[in-house]
Design a protein around this motif. Structure first.
Motif, short mmCIF file in Angstrom:
data_model
loop_
_atom_site.label_atom_id
_atom_site.label_comp_id
_atom_site.label_asym_id
_atom_site.label_seq_id
_atom_site.Cartn_x
_atom_site.Cartn_y
_atom_site.Cartn_z
N VAL A 124 -17.63 8.00 2.51
CA VAL A 124 -18.62 7.12 3.17
C VAL A 124 -19.61 7.91 4.02
CG1 VAL A 124 -16.99 5.19 3.19
CG2 VAL A 124 -17.24 6.63 5.24
N GLY A 125 -19.50 9.23 4.02
CA GLY A 125 -20.49 10.05 4.73
C GLY A 125 -20.27 10.14 6.23
N LEU A 126 -19.04 9.90 6.69
CA LEU A 126 -18.76 9.98 8.14
C LEU A 126 -17.92 11.21 8.50
CD1 LEU A 126 -17.93 6.25 9.11
CD2 LEU A 126 -20.08 7.49 9.48
N GLY A 127 -17.77 12.13 7.55
CA GLY A 127 -16.92 13.30 7.79
C GLY A 127 -17.30 14.05 9.06
N SER A 128 -18.62 14.22 9.29
CA SER A 128 -19.07 15.05 10.43
C SER A 128 -18.92 14.33 11.77
CB SER A 128 -20.53 15.45 10.22
OG SER A 128 -21.33 14.29 10.16
N VAL A 129 -18.75 13.00 11.76
CA VAL A 129 -18.61 12.28 13.04
C VAL A 129 -17.23 11.64 13.17
CG1 VAL A 129 -21.08 11.80 13.35
CG2 VAL A 129 -19.68 10.20 12.02
N ALA A 130 -16.30 12.13 12.36
CA ALA A 130 -14.97 11.51 12.27
C ALA A 130 -14.25 11.48 13.60
CB ALA A 130 -14.12 12.24 11.23
N ARG A 131 -14.55 12.46 14.49
CA ARG A 131 -13.82 12.53 15.76
C ARG A 131 -14.58 11.90 16.91
NH1 ARG A 131 -9.47 16.17 14.73
NH2 ARG A 131 -9.81 17.11 12.69
N GLN A 132 -15.73 11.30 16.60
CA GLN A 132 -16.48 10.60 17.66
C GLN A 132 -15.93 9.19 17.86
OE1 GLN A 132 -20.72 10.53 17.07
NE2 GLN A 132 -20.82 12.75 16.76
N ARG A 133 -16.11 8.69 19.10
CA ARG A 133 -15.61 7.34 19.39
C ARG A 133 -16.42 6.30 18.62
NH1 ARG A 133 -14.62 6.34 25.57
NH2 ARG A 133 -16.87 6.16 25.49
N ALA A 134 -15.70 5.38 17.98
CA ALA A 134 -16.37 4.38 17.14
C ALA A 134 -17.27 3.47 17.97
CB ALA A 134 -15.32 3.55 16.40
N GLY A 135 -16.98 3.36 19.29
CA GLY A 135 -17.80 2.52 20.16
C GLY A 135 -19.24 3.00 20.24
N ARG A 136 -19.46 4.29 19.93
CA ARG A 136 -20.82 4.85 20.00
C ARG A 136 -21.54 4.76 18.65
NH1 ARG A 136 -19.61 10.12 23.43
NH2 ARG A 136 -19.23 9.14 25.43
N PHE A 137 -20.89 4.22 17.67
CA PHE A 137 -21.48 4.18 16.33
C PHE A 137 -22.60 3.15 16.25
CE2 PHE A 137 -17.93 5.86 13.31
CZ PHE A 137 -17.98 7.08 13.96
N SER A 138 -23.61 3.45 15.43
CA SER A 138 -24.67 2.47 15.14
C SER A 138 -24.06 1.40 14.24
CB SER A 138 -25.82 3.16 14.42
OG SER A 138 -25.38 3.58 13.14
N LEU A 139 -24.83 0.30 14.06
CA LEU A 139 -24.37 -0.77 13.17
C LEU A 139 -24.08 -0.22 11.77
CD1 LEU A 139 -23.93 -3.81 13.20
CD2 LEU A 139 -26.33 -4.12 12.57
N GLY A 140 -24.97 0.63 11.29
CA GLY A 140 -24.81 1.19 9.94
C GLY A 140 -23.57 2.07 9.83
N MET A 141 -23.33 2.89 10.89
CA MET A 141 -22.13 3.74 10.87
C MET A 141 -20.88 2.87 10.91
SD MET A 141 -23.54 6.56 13.51
CE MET A 141 -22.21 7.74 13.65
N GLY A 142 -20.94 1.79 11.70
CA GLY A 142 -19.81 0.86 11.77
C GLY A 142 -19.53 0.23 10.41
N GLN A 143 -20.61 -0.11 9.68
CA GLN A 143 -20.44 -0.66 8.33
C GLN A 143 -19.75 0.37 7.43
OE1 GLN A 143 -20.71 -3.91 8.53
NE2 GLN A 143 -22.13 -4.24 6.86
N ARG A 144 -20.20 1.63 7.54
CA ARG A 144 -19.59 2.68 6.71
C ARG A 144 -18.11 2.86 7.05
NH1 ARG A 144 -23.29 6.60 4.15
NH2 ARG A 144 -25.39 5.79 4.36
N LEU A 145 -17.80 2.77 8.34
CA LEU A 145 -16.39 2.90 8.74
C LEU A 145 -15.58 1.71 8.19
CD1 LEU A 145 -14.14 4.31 10.24
CD2 LEU A 145 -14.93 3.26 12.38
N GLY A 146 -16.18 0.52 8.24
CA GLY A 146 -15.51 -0.66 7.67
C GLY A 146 -15.27 -0.50 6.18
N ILE A 147 -16.23 0.10 5.49
CA ILE A 147 -16.07 0.33 4.05
C ILE A 147 -15.00 1.40 3.80
CG2 ILE A 147 -17.25 1.19 1.97
CD1 ILE A 147 -19.78 -0.30 3.04
N ALA A 148 -14.97 2.41 4.67
CA ALA A 148 -13.93 3.44 4.55
C ALA A 148 -12.54 2.80 4.66
CB ALA A 148 -14.10 4.50 5.64
N ALA A 149 -12.41 1.87 5.60
CA ALA A 149 -11.12 1.18 5.78
C ALA A 149 -10.79 0.37 4.53
CB ALA A 149 -11.18 0.28 7.01
N ALA A 150 -11.82 -0.24 3.93
CA ALA A 150 -11.59 -1.03 2.73
C ALA A 150 -11.11 -0.17 1.56
CB ALA A 150 -12.88 -1.77 2.34
N LEU A 151 -11.58 1.08 1.52
CA LEU A 151 -11.23 1.96 0.39
C LEU A 151 -9.94 2.74 0.62
CD1 LEU A 151 -14.77 3.45 -0.41
CD2 LEU A 151 -13.63 1.47 -1.45
N LEU A 152 -9.44 2.70 1.86
CA LEU A 152 -8.32 3.56 2.26
C LEU A 152 -7.12 3.48 1.31
CD1 LEU A 152 -7.69 5.47 4.62
CD2 LEU A 152 -6.75 3.51 5.86
#
Ligand SMILES: Nc1ncnc2c1ncn2[C@@H]1O[C@H](COP(=O)(O)OP(=O)(O)OP(=O)(O)O)[C@@H](O)[C@H]1O
Length: 315
Positions: A124-152
């Motif tokens: 989902v393209g979040l490898g470089s920010v994997a250790r950042q707090r999700a609370g700081r994520f933009s809406l788009g990054m949050g969507q990508r994280l949600g999709i990552a969870a869906a694919l897990l």
């Protein structure tokens, strides 16, 4: 990414109904979502898309009827993330937790190996920010994280509720390609949207819902063939003569309230014919109704909140 799941998994709803008090959100619908294709679940705001998806995922209990994933109610699944991956509109992520920790927590509770976390973060393209707090994520990054969870859980069924919300054009294209690739791998992919233009580029099959009822259940190509029209509009004081000449050329001509609608030839061709026969022309316009127009027309009676009610005049 390979699909290790069952490739024949389907989602099947029978007379599926959900009432909230006296409000019927989903009204006795039947549908089957098949593997190997992207099914677009399309409807205006308040149509019942999220409620239907929540019932598929066992998050809302049907008032009556049923919805089964692979032959059983999903809530009864022993390994939910391995069976269905879902992105819902409002996904809860602890703001203080990193993206990686969020996924590791999900993986642990579903007996999914930890290496899979880093794999989906890269997908989902979040490898470089994997250790950042999700609370700081933009809406788009949050969507990508949600999709990552869906694919897990590498699930054979993927349900995405409005996945392109908040994404930039590159992100939208990425989701589109992802959905198509997941379907090509044999998975059952259901994607909801209120945008026909988005579905036209993503879905193979369309399920259109309005006020809790199914309005269309057909292939995208059938929807295009049946609903996207184009014709040439002609206004002339010599309607009868013009119609006669064009019909004589084998063109499909209809008279709608005094204007001629012609199919079978382009505007320059029709203009040349009229010129050569001395027919006066007041208007010659090429009209093409888009899929968005067709969707609006189909759902016009089902829109809950429309903007064309004049102030002070009840709808
Ligand atoms: N928990 C609830 N309590 C009461 N009414 C609800 C509840 N959830 C949904 N509804 C109502 O049910 C209807 C369908 O809502 P739903 O969210 O499923 O539609 P939707 O197609 O997903 O719309 P949107 O695109 O706006 O999210 C709406 O009228 C909504 O107000």
């Amino acid at each position: 990414m390979t699909c290790r799941g069952i490739v024949t998994t389907m989602i099947e709803a029978h007379a599926l109904t959900k009432n909230f008090g006296d409000k019927t959100a989903v009204d006795g619908i039947d549908f089957t979502i098949r593997p190997g294709i992207v099914t677009g679940f399309l409807g205006p705001n308040g149509a019942g898309k999220s409620t239907t998806m929540r019932m598929i995922l066992g998050l809302d209990r049907p008032t009556s009827g049923s919805v089964h994933v692979n032959g059983h109610a999903y809530a009864a699944s022993p390994a939910p993330l391995r069976e269905v991956g879902a992105l819902l509109e409002a996904h809860a992520i602890h703001p203080g937790r990193s993206a990686r920790d969020h996924l590791r927590w999900l993986a642990a509770s579903n007996a999914i190996p930890m290496w899979r976390v880093d794999e989906v973060l890269e997908v989902v393209g979040l490898g470089s920010v994997a250790r950042q707090r999700a609370g700081r994520f933009s809406l788009g990054m949050g969507q990508r994280l949600g999709i990552a969870a869906a694919l897990l859980g590498d699930p054979p069924v993927v349900v995405l509720d409005e996945p392109v919300n908040g994404l930039d054009p590159e992100g939208i294209r990425w989701v589109r390609n992802l959905a198509r690739n997941l379907a090509t791998e044999g998975r059952t992919v259901m994607v909801s949207s209120h945008l026909m233009s988005e579905m036209a580029l993503t879905a193979d099959h369309l399920l259109v819902i309005g006020k809790g009822r199914i309005l269309a259940d057909c292939s995208m190509s059938d929807f295009i063939a049946n609903h996207a029209t184009s014709y040439i509009r002609v206004r002339t004081p010599e309607v009868t003569l013009a119609s006669h000449i064009l019909s004589g050329r084998g063109l499909d001509v209809s008279n709608v309230d005094g204007e001629l609608r012609i199919q079978g030839m382009d505007a320059p061709g029709i203009g040349e014919i009229f010129h050569s026969r001395g027919v006066p022309v007041h208007e010659l316009t090429s009209i093409s109704s888009s899929l968005e127009d067709a969707f609006m027309a189909l759902t016009a009676d089902s829109v809950e909140y429309s903007a064309h009610t004049e102030l002070g005049v009840p709808a």
